[in-house]
Enzyme design. Structure first.
Site, PDB file in Angstrom:
ATOM      1  N   CYS A   9       5.829  -5.981   5.372  1.00 38.87           N
ATOM      2  CA  CYS A   9       7.017  -6.268   6.169  1.00 38.87           C
ATOM      3  C   CYS A   9       6.844  -5.661   7.571  1.00 38.87           C
ATOM      4  O   CYS A   9       5.838  -5.014   7.869  1.00 38.87           O
ATOM      5  CB  CYS A   9       8.253  -5.685   5.486  1.00 38.87           C
ATOM      6  SG  CYS A   9       8.296  -3.875   5.462  1.00 38.87           S
ATOM      7  N   CYS A  22       6.345  -1.819   7.519  1.00 39.51           N
ATOM      8  CA  CYS A  22       5.004  -1.428   7.072  1.00 39.51           C
ATOM      9  C   CYS A  22       3.936  -1.780   8.102  1.00 39.51           C
ATOM     10  O   CYS A  22       3.006  -1.003   8.321  1.00 39.51           O
ATOM     11  CB  CYS A  22       4.706  -2.055   5.714  1.00 39.51           C
ATOM     12  SG  CYS A  22       5.740  -1.366   4.395  1.00 39.51           S
ATOM     13  N   GLU A  25       2.767   0.552   0.909  1.00 39.87           N
ATOM     14  CA  GLU A  25       1.911   0.717   2.081  1.00 39.87           C
ATOM     15  C   GLU A  25       2.175   2.049   2.777  1.00 39.87           C
ATOM     16  O   GLU A  25       1.244   2.763   3.158  1.00 39.87           O
ATOM     17  CB  GLU A  25       2.151  -0.410   3.096  1.00 39.87           C
ATOM     18  CG  GLU A  25       1.903  -1.798   2.576  1.00 39.87           C
ATOM     19  CD  GLU A  25       3.160  -2.478   2.059  1.00 39.87           C
ATOM     20  OE1 GLU A  25       3.903  -1.864   1.254  1.00 39.87           O
ATOM     21  OE2 GLU A  25       3.408  -3.629   2.454  1.00 39.87           O
ATOM     22  N   HIS A  40       7.899   2.094   0.540  1.00 35.54           N
ATOM     23  CA  HIS A  40       7.043   0.953   0.215  1.00 35.54           C
ATOM     24  C   HIS A  40       5.640   1.456  -0.102  1.00 35.54           C
ATOM     25  O   HIS A  40       5.210   2.498   0.395  1.00 35.54           O
ATOM     26  CB  HIS A  40       6.991  -0.031   1.373  1.00 35.54           C
ATOM     27  CG  HIS A  40       8.283  -0.738   1.623  1.00 35.54           C
ATOM     28  ND1 HIS A  40       8.366  -1.865   2.401  1.00 35.54           N
ATOM     29  CD2 HIS A  40       9.545  -0.489   1.194  1.00 35.54           C
ATOM     30  CE1 HIS A  40       9.619  -2.278   2.454  1.00 35.54           C
ATOM     31  NE2 HIS A  40      10.359  -1.451   1.726  1.00 35.54           N
TER      32      HIS A  40
END
Length: 143
Positions: free
Chosen positions: A75, A78, A48, A46
């Site tokens: 999420c 993350c 992040e 991801h």
């Protein structure tokens, strides 16, 4: 947020879900990234996570502090990384009512059970970030 949005657009061009992120500290952008899950065959790819990895290497410290800017509410995975990195502030664009973990579906940013709290500012460029995601998934469903 505009720079994070540009990273999201680049991710989309690369066949990724269009999420972009940047990390800054002491007024300077240190790292930028977009989603790389598909390209790297990595479920943790991801935006992040990738930008925090880059920032930690540059700062030579796994506790990055600083500010993370991302186009979509993070999420649970993350937010876990954000808390572990001791990010001071999270700024995000679109809310994610299904799996957002910074106040929408869950709120890990302010949990009394965790040892770090994150100052969260959500909804920055919300309409633009939300439209980018919606248009991406709408085009995928047509194919």
């Amino acid at each position: 947020m505009k720079l994070a949005y540009e990273q999201a657009e680049i991710s989309e061009l690369n066949g990724e879900v269009p999420v972009g992120a940047l990390f800054f500290d002491e007024g300077q952008v240190i790292a930028v990234s977009g989603n790389v899950s598909i390209a790297n065959h990595d479920p943790s790819g991801h935006a992040e996570i990738d930008v925090l990895r880059k920032a930690a290497k540059i700062k030579k410290n796994h506790r990055t502090g600083g500010t993370l800017v991302v186009t979509l509410e993070p999420c649970v995975m993350c937010m876990g990384a954000i808390i572990q990195a001791r990010v001071d502030r999270l700024i995000f664009g679109a809310y994610d009512p299904r799996s957002g973990a910074a106040g929408s579906a869950f709120d890990l940013s302010n949990s009394s059970k965790l040892n770090h709290k994150v100052n969260v500012i959500g909804g920055v460029m919300d309409k633009e970030c939300k439209a980018l995601m919606q248009n991406f998934f709408k085009s995928r469903r047509k194919n």
